[in-house]
Design a protein around this motif. Structure first.
Motif, PDB file in Angstrom:
ATOM      1  N   HIS A 151       0.804  -1.117  -0.044  1.00  0.00           N
ATOM      2  CA  HIS A 151       0.075   0.069  -0.169  1.00  0.00           C
ATOM      3  C   HIS A 151       0.805   1.216   0.124  1.00  0.00           C
ATOM      4  O   HIS A 151       0.450   2.095  -0.562  1.00  0.00           O
ATOM      5  CB  HIS A 151      -0.952   0.104   1.148  1.00  0.00           C
ATOM      6  N   ASP A 152       1.875   1.422   0.665  1.00  0.00           N
ATOM      7  CA  ASP A 152       2.703   2.497   0.746  1.00  0.00           C
ATOM      8  C   ASP A 152       3.977   2.838   0.039  1.00  0.00           C
ATOM      9  O   ASP A 152       4.880   3.455   0.399  1.00  0.00           O
ATOM     10  CB  ASP A 152       3.025   2.759   2.247  1.00  0.00           C
ATOM     11  N   ARG A 157       4.930   5.699  -1.280  1.00  0.00           N
ATOM     12  CA  ARG A 157       4.489   6.884  -0.384  1.00  0.00           C
ATOM     13  C   ARG A 157       5.758   7.846  -0.341  1.00  0.00           C
ATOM     14  O   ARG A 157       5.415   9.216  -0.109  1.00  0.00           O
ATOM     15  CB  ARG A 157       4.175   6.146   1.044  1.00  0.00           C
ATOM     16  N   HIS A 201      -0.161   8.359  -4.178  1.00  0.00           N
ATOM     17  CA  HIS A 201       0.439   7.188  -3.911  1.00  0.00           C
ATOM     18  C   HIS A 201      -0.189   5.847  -3.794  1.00  0.00           C
ATOM     19  O   HIS A 201       0.304   4.756  -3.736  1.00  0.00           O
ATOM     20  CB  HIS A 201       1.361   7.305  -2.774  1.00  0.00           C
ATOM     21  N   HIS A 219      -6.742   3.385  -0.356  1.00  0.00           N
ATOM     22  CA  HIS A 219      -6.450   3.039   1.167  1.00  0.00           C
ATOM     23  C   HIS A 219      -6.253   4.403   1.691  1.00  0.00           C
ATOM     24  O   HIS A 219      -6.659   4.433   3.268  1.00  0.00           O
ATOM     25  CB  HIS A 219      -5.296   2.317   1.323  1.00  0.00           C
ATOM     26  N   THR A 220      -6.287   5.431   1.149  1.00  0.00           N
ATOM     27  CA  THR A 220      -6.009   6.985   1.805  1.00  0.00           C
ATOM     28  C   THR A 220      -7.312   7.510   1.989  1.00  0.00           C
ATOM     29  O   THR A 220      -7.682   8.221   2.786  1.00  0.00           O
ATOM     30  CB  THR A 220      -5.131   7.692   0.901  1.00  0.00           C
ATOM     31  N   ASP A 244      -4.583   0.614   8.439  1.00  0.00           N
ATOM     32  CA  ASP A 244      -3.513   1.399   8.064  1.00  0.00           C
ATOM     33  C   ASP A 244      -3.569   2.626   9.063  1.00  0.00           C
ATOM     34  O   ASP A 244      -2.999   3.311   9.587  1.00  0.00           O
ATOM     35  CB  ASP A 244      -3.736   2.076   6.572  1.00  0.00           C
TER      36      ASP A 244
END
Ligand SMILES: [Fe+2]
Ligand SMILES: [Fe+2]
Length: 189
Positions: A51-52, A55, A83, A109-110, A127
């Motif tokens: 996921h990151d 980032r 991202h 996800h954000t 997260d």
């Protein structure tokens, strides 16, 4: 090398020490939430490792990469949001991850998304509440996540919106819509 090991190694290379330990926390928490709520644990772990991954890319690099892909509407207005979609793109192209649920969870996800699936919620919450997170509502969200993912989502979104207001950061309109969706869901339940 196994896919998960490759992703873990690449995350360690791509990220600062602190963010890598955040990602390790997300992997652990995502796996715990997945097994509790009947979600595929391997998918949860893979999504968390991925996921990151982008980032810490500079904004210009994120924006360049994002031009090659179909980014969800409006994400370009807040470059950090890129991202997620960029990591999903890396998942597809570099790591050969074809699972649409994993790629969707990573993409959003954000921000959250409307009609989130179980894996979406597991990653979003992991997260938010991994062991390294410290903010006022985190304990309450951790407790709720053991009982109801939807209740935990509502509190997580409310807390994130409150924080963004407090620090005068931009709020992405989709996140407000997602929060309203959970408000309705929780009030109806
Ligand atoms: Fe992220
Ligand atoms: Fe994260």
């Amino acid at each position: 090398m196994e896919l998960e090991q490759t992703l873990a190694r690449d995350a360690e290379i791509a990220l600062s020490k602190d963010r890598f330990s955040h990602v390790q926390g997300v992997v652990e928490t995502a796996e715990q939430l997945a097994s509790l709520h009947g979600v595929d644990r391997v998918s949860a772990r893979l999504a968390a490792w991925l996921h990151d991954l982008a980032r810490e890319w500079p904004e210009a690099k994120l924006e360049m990469e994002a031009e090659k892909i179909d980014v969800p509407k409006g994400f370009g207005a807040i470059p950090t949001l890129l991202h997620g979609p960029v990591a999903a793109h890396l998942g597809r192209t570099v790591y050969d991850i074809g699972d649409a649920d994993i790629l969707h969870a990573v993409t959003y996800h954000t921000t959250g998304s409307l009609g989130m699936g179980m894996l979406d919620k597991v990653l979003f919450l992991a997260d938010t509440i991994e062991p390294g997170r410290r903010f006022p509502e985190v304990t309450a969200i951790r407790e709720l996540s053991q009982v109801s993912l939807d209740d935990a989502m509502l509190l997580a979104l409310d807390s994130s919106l409150k924080y963004l207001l407090a620090v005068k950061k931009q709020i992405f309109p989709l996140t407000v819509m997602v929060r309203n969706e959970y408000l309705e869901k929780v009030q109806k339940a």
